[in-house]
Design an enzyme around this catalytic site. Sequence first.
Site, short mmCIF file in Angstrom:
data_model
loop_
_atom_site.label_atom_id
_atom_site.label_comp_id
_atom_site.label_asym_id
_atom_site.label_seq_id
_atom_site.Cartn_x
_atom_site.Cartn_y
_atom_site.Cartn_z
N HIS A 138 -8.01 80.25 -87.57
CA HIS A 138 -6.74 80.02 -88.26
C HIS A 138 -5.80 81.17 -87.92
O HIS A 138 -6.17 82.12 -87.25
CB HIS A 138 -6.95 79.91 -89.77
CG HIS A 138 -7.42 78.56 -90.22
ND1 HIS A 138 -6.66 77.41 -90.05
CD2 HIS A 138 -8.57 78.17 -90.81
CE1 HIS A 138 -7.33 76.38 -90.54
NE2 HIS A 138 -8.50 76.80 -90.99
N ASP A 168 0.72 80.38 -85.50
CA ASP A 168 0.89 78.93 -85.44
C ASP A 168 2.28 78.54 -84.96
O ASP A 168 2.44 77.68 -84.08
CB ASP A 168 0.67 78.31 -86.83
CG ASP A 168 -0.79 78.26 -87.22
OD1 ASP A 168 -1.64 78.72 -86.43
OD2 ASP A 168 -1.09 77.77 -88.31
#
Length: 372
Positions: A138, A168
Amino acid sequence: MPGPLSQLKVLDFSTLLPGPYATMLLADMGADVLRVEAPDRLDLTRVMPPLEDGVSTAHTFLNRGKRSLSLDLKKEGSADVIKRLVKEHDVVIEQFRPGVMDRLGIGYDTLKAINPDLIYCAITGYGQTGPYKDRAGHDINYLSLAGVSSHCGRKESGPPPMGIQIADVAGGSHHAVMGVLAAVIHRQQTGEGQYIDISMTDAAFALNGMAGAAALAGGQEQKQESSMLNGGTFYDYYQTSDDRWISVGSLEPQFSGRLCDALDIPEMKSFALSQNPEHQQTIREALKAAFAQKTLKQWEEVFAGLDACVEPVLTITEAADHPQMKARDMVIEVAKGDGGFQKQIGHPIKFSATPCETHYAGRRLGADNGDL
């Protein structure tokens, strides 16, 4: 006028944040984006709170302007649907782990054989090669492995858990869009499509910028609270009397001078310009004491007409209501399926001839199955 990408057709197989954010940017710029989703494994952003009228605000934002195709890619015949669609699409963006699309029968080589001009962009945490290519991760993991977290935060408390997803979005989404648009230009010049391998960790590593350049060239590792911009100087945040925060970026002499005058600490002007760590600590303490004397609103009034690189730390809703954001159309109203409107963050790129336009918020799953 239609958006600058109005001739581009995109098949979107991505989920969660990185890919959907990238294809949202493309859709805002006029691309025709068809999002392919599994009917039995909902994208978490469809059900992630908070909800408005029973629909996730994350979903309606990230998938605005896109059509939705509900399709189980593991089912017999689904690959044939994709093979038919790819004939008329320019770009494929997917976010599966390496090899998944191949196992589904719709990998790059297969789709390229059907559409030789295809631009295929794969977004993953670690890329298509290397020992970590199949590893889960993540945002916090990508930033850590890329060295970004090592020089952010405080010595005592360590790296901060950020409120935004840097790897991200700044890594995966933005680099994916850049890669796709560069490949589109290349195809226009040569007629050749290509495969784009986006690693969020690669992109996060590249974000190290100046600190990375110094470390690699001279071995000067940037530590927490050690440099001009990461807490090693008075360039920092300071708490006000009402427990709010204000940012000080007054690095240049003209700005630091105005700062010191406004705070009635003119004796600190020479300290602001000094590279001596003790001097920097002295002015930091002086700023801390000064800002603690007034509320954020009072300090906003002091610096409203003063060009000193001092600004309040606003909440998102306060930022949305700020005159600068309003002047830049950074909050827009997007049509919802029920006929109402939802306020959303606007597109940050401003085109003079082909302005961005968003026609509707993220649609219900499979809303466009009947049209395909």
